[in-house]
Scaffold this motif. Structure first.
Motif, PDB file in Angstrom:
ATOM      1  N   VAL A 262      -4.752  -6.940  -6.532  1.00 38.21           N
ATOM      2  CA  VAL A 262      -5.715  -6.542  -5.506  1.00 38.21           C
ATOM      3  C   VAL A 262      -5.057  -5.742  -4.387  1.00 38.21           C
ATOM      4  O   VAL A 262      -5.762  -5.070  -3.608  1.00 38.21           O
ATOM      5  CB  VAL A 262      -6.405  -7.801  -4.923  1.00 38.21           C
ATOM      6  CG1 VAL A 262      -5.500  -8.535  -3.941  1.00 38.21           C
ATOM      7  CG2 VAL A 262      -7.726  -7.437  -4.251  1.00 38.21           C
ATOM      8  N   LYS A 263      -3.739  -5.755  -4.287  1.00 36.37           N
ATOM      9  CA  LYS A 263      -3.058  -5.115  -3.157  1.00 36.37           C
ATOM     10  C   LYS A 263      -3.361  -3.634  -3.020  1.00 36.37           C
ATOM     11  O   LYS A 263      -3.663  -3.159  -1.920  1.00 36.37           O
ATOM     12  CB  LYS A 263      -1.546  -5.370  -3.268  1.00 36.37           C
ATOM     13  CG  LYS A 263      -0.756  -4.839  -2.091  1.00 36.37           C
ATOM     14  CD  LYS A 263       0.713  -5.190  -2.226  1.00 36.37           C
ATOM     15  CE  LYS A 263       1.517  -4.670  -1.052  1.00 36.37           C
ATOM     16  NZ  LYS A 263       2.961  -5.012  -1.177  1.00 36.37           N
ATOM     17  N   PRO A 264      -3.299  -2.820  -4.088  1.00 34.91           N
ATOM     18  CA  PRO A 264      -3.565  -1.380  -3.900  1.00 34.91           C
ATOM     19  C   PRO A 264      -5.039  -1.006  -3.924  1.00 34.91           C
ATOM     20  O   PRO A 264      -5.368   0.178  -3.974  1.00 34.91           O
ATOM     21  CB  PRO A 264      -2.832  -0.758  -5.095  1.00 34.91           C
ATOM     22  CG  PRO A 264      -2.923  -1.786  -6.161  1.00 34.91           C
ATOM     23  CD  PRO A 264      -2.896  -3.121  -5.473  1.00 34.91           C
ATOM     24  N   THR A 265      -5.935  -1.955  -3.891  1.00 32.65           N
ATOM     25  CA  THR A 265      -7.365  -1.683  -3.986  1.00 32.65           C
ATOM     26  C   THR A 265      -8.053  -2.013  -2.665  1.00 32.65           C
ATOM     27  O   THR A 265      -7.518  -2.756  -1.843  1.00 32.65           O
ATOM     28  CB  THR A 265      -7.997  -2.519  -5.117  1.00 32.65           C
ATOM     29  OG1 THR A 265      -7.958  -3.915  -4.748  1.00 32.65           O
ATOM     30  CG2 THR A 265      -7.235  -2.316  -6.427  1.00 32.65           C
ATOM     31  N   PRO A 266      -9.263  -1.505  -2.451  1.00 35.78           N
ATOM     32  CA  PRO A 266     -10.019  -1.856  -1.241  1.00 35.78           C
ATOM     33  C   PRO A 266     -10.857  -3.117  -1.404  1.00 35.78           C
ATOM     34  O   PRO A 266     -11.808  -3.341  -0.651  1.00 35.78           O
ATOM     35  CB  PRO A 266     -10.916  -0.632  -1.042  1.00 35.78           C
ATOM     36  CG  PRO A 266     -11.167  -0.130  -2.420  1.00 35.78           C
ATOM     37  CD  PRO A 266      -9.919  -0.412  -3.210  1.00 35.78           C
TER      38      PRO A 266
ATOM     39  N   LEU B 261      -1.186  -2.008   8.615  1.00 38.56           N
ATOM     40  CA  LEU B 261      -2.075  -3.162   8.522  1.00 38.56           C
ATOM     41  C   LEU B 261      -3.251  -2.838   7.614  1.00 38.56           C
ATOM     42  O   LEU B 261      -3.746  -1.716   7.588  1.00 38.56           O
ATOM     43  CB  LEU B 261      -2.585  -3.547   9.911  1.00 38.56           C
ATOM     44  CG  LEU B 261      -1.533  -4.060  10.897  1.00 38.56           C
ATOM     45  CD1 LEU B 261      -2.173  -4.344  12.246  1.00 38.56           C
ATOM     46  CD2 LEU B 261      -0.838  -5.308  10.363  1.00 38.56           C
ATOM     47  N   PRO B 262      -3.720  -3.829   6.843  1.00 36.36           N
ATOM     48  CA  PRO B 262      -4.868  -3.565   5.960  1.00 36.36           C
ATOM     49  C   PRO B 262      -6.143  -3.378   6.762  1.00 36.36           C
ATOM     50  O   PRO B 262      -6.268  -3.831   7.905  1.00 36.36           O
ATOM     51  CB  PRO B 262      -4.922  -4.831   5.092  1.00 36.36           C
ATOM     52  CG  PRO B 262      -4.279  -5.893   5.921  1.00 36.36           C
ATOM     53  CD  PRO B 262      -3.214  -5.202   6.713  1.00 36.36           C
ATOM     54  N   GLU B 263      -7.090  -2.715   6.144  1.00 31.48           N
ATOM     55  CA  GLU B 263      -8.393  -2.528   6.775  1.00 31.48           C
ATOM     56  C   GLU B 263      -9.130  -3.861   6.820  1.00 31.48           C
ATOM     57  O   GLU B 263      -9.147  -4.617   5.841  1.00 31.48           O
ATOM     58  CB  GLU B 263      -9.215  -1.506   5.991  1.00 31.48           C
ATOM     59  CG  GLU B 263     -10.607  -1.269   6.554  1.00 31.48           C
ATOM     60  CD  GLU B 263     -11.427  -0.368   5.674  1.00 31.48           C
ATOM     61  OE1 GLU B 263     -12.630  -0.168   5.972  1.00 31.48           O
ATOM     62  OE2 GLU B 263     -10.879   0.145   4.669  1.00 31.48           O
ATOM     63  N   MET B 264      -9.720  -4.162   7.942  1.00 31.49           N
ATOM     64  CA  MET B 264     -10.442  -5.417   8.126  1.00 31.49           C
ATOM     65  C   MET B 264     -11.940  -5.148   8.069  1.00 31.49           C
ATOM     66  O   MET B 264     -12.427  -4.152   8.623  1.00 31.49           O
ATOM     67  CB  MET B 264     -10.081  -6.067   9.464  1.00 31.49           C
ATOM     68  CG  MET B 264      -8.579  -6.209   9.715  1.00 31.49           C
ATOM     69  SD  MET B 264      -7.768  -7.308   8.546  1.00 31.49           S
ATOM     70  CE  MET B 264      -8.379  -8.894   9.123  1.00 31.49           C
TER      71      MET B 264
END
Length: 307
Positions: free
Chosen positions: A220-224, A49-52
């Motif tokens: 934007v997927k591989p970036t924070p 899961l991505p960071e929220m």
């Protein structure tokens, strides 16, 4: 079952093959040319899961878990639905985390004074104003009186910024929005990149190519970076990992009657806006399943007095 079964019916015998192991079936299927590149679901890795991060509004964070990094999030709503308040709250929360943010303003609608009052650190904000022309000659020049200049800056910000020419066409502004957003996402280094399409008519915003939204999603997927889009209606369609709709509650506004001690600036009979009651509905979330109890939330905005 180790031995085959057979039965006879009307003089013919039918034999059933013994049950084979699942691994043997998978190996035979993978040996077929058409299925050679297919990976069984049991061998797929679980995508983390991505960071929220916080959106700046507790009620929205409780409903959605926050804004996901490396994903495209979309906030839609009509005028006076609280979309600008959510945008400023997200920018304020990002700048409090000491992140550099970028705002792609399609219609030059941002009020810098209101943004600062909402807690946005303007020194950490890159404000890109799309589709505007040169300033007109009607801008008020600086005087030799420092106090007069301070009063003009304090009470005339809206009047000075209104002298900026509006874009001649929505197509030109949206073209600049696409180009600028692509450059910002490719360059990296931003904690939040926001696209404000709130004042762009939906008939014009929906003509933005879907391929552009897919390109933004892949970039934007591989970036924070958090990519946030604010519009009247959903524009990114399936490219948005988080989609939320805002609308004004039953109580549109709360007005207070206040007597002004500075009669030369505020009339005694003026009605001051205290805030808005906003309702939010979660339409799509790919980070987690929708909660069983409710997919809506409500919060109130409070007007800030700029003295």
């Amino acid at each position: 079952m180790s031995s085959p079964l057979s039965f006879a019916q009307m003089g013919c015998a039918v034999a059933f093959a013994p049950r084979k192991e699942p691994a043997l079936v998978i190996n035979r299927l993978s040996a077929m040319p058409k299925l050679a590149g297919v990976t069984p679901a049991s061998r797929l890795e679980v995508r983390p899961l991505p960071e929220m991060v916080s959106s700046g509004i507790h009620e929205i964070d409780a409903l959605t878990g926050g804004l996901p990094r490396g994903c495209l999030s979309e906030i839609c709503g009509s005028a006076s639905s609280g979309r600008t308040s959510v945008l400023l709250a997200a920018l304020a929360a990002a700048t409090r985390r000491e992140e550099v943010c970028a705002l792609v303003d399609a219609t030059d609608a941002l009020d810098a004074v209101s943004a600062a009052a909402a807690g946005v650190d303007l020194e950490r904000l890159l404000w890109v104003r799309c589709g505007i022309g040169p300033r007109t000659s009607g801008a008020r020049p600086r005087t030799s009186d420092p106090e007069a200049d301070a009063r003009n800056l304090k009470y005339g910000v809206r009047r000075l910024t209104s002298k900026v020419q509006r874009p001649k066409s929505d197509a030109r502004s949206l073209e600049q929005v696409l180009r600028v957003t692509d450059l910002l996402l490719q360059s990296g280094g931003f904690g939040l990149v926001a696209i404000d399409l709130g004042d762009v008519p939906h008939t014009a915003a929906r003509r933005m190519p879907l391929a552009s939204w897919f390109r933004f999603q892949r970039t934007v997927k591989p970036t924070p970076t958090v990519l946030l889009v604010v519009a009247q209606e959903p524009c990114a369609q399936t490219c948005a990992s988080l989609l939320m709709r805002l609308q004004a509650g039953k109580k549109l506004s709360a007005l207070s009657y206040q007597l002004s001690v500075r009669s030369e600036l505020w009339p005694a009979h003026a009605q001051l806006l205290d805030g808005l009651q906003i309702e939010g509905e979660l339409l799509r979330s790919r980070m987690q399943r929708k909660p069983a109890q409710s997919v809506t939330t409500a919060f109130a905005t409070k007007a800030a007095r700029i003295a």
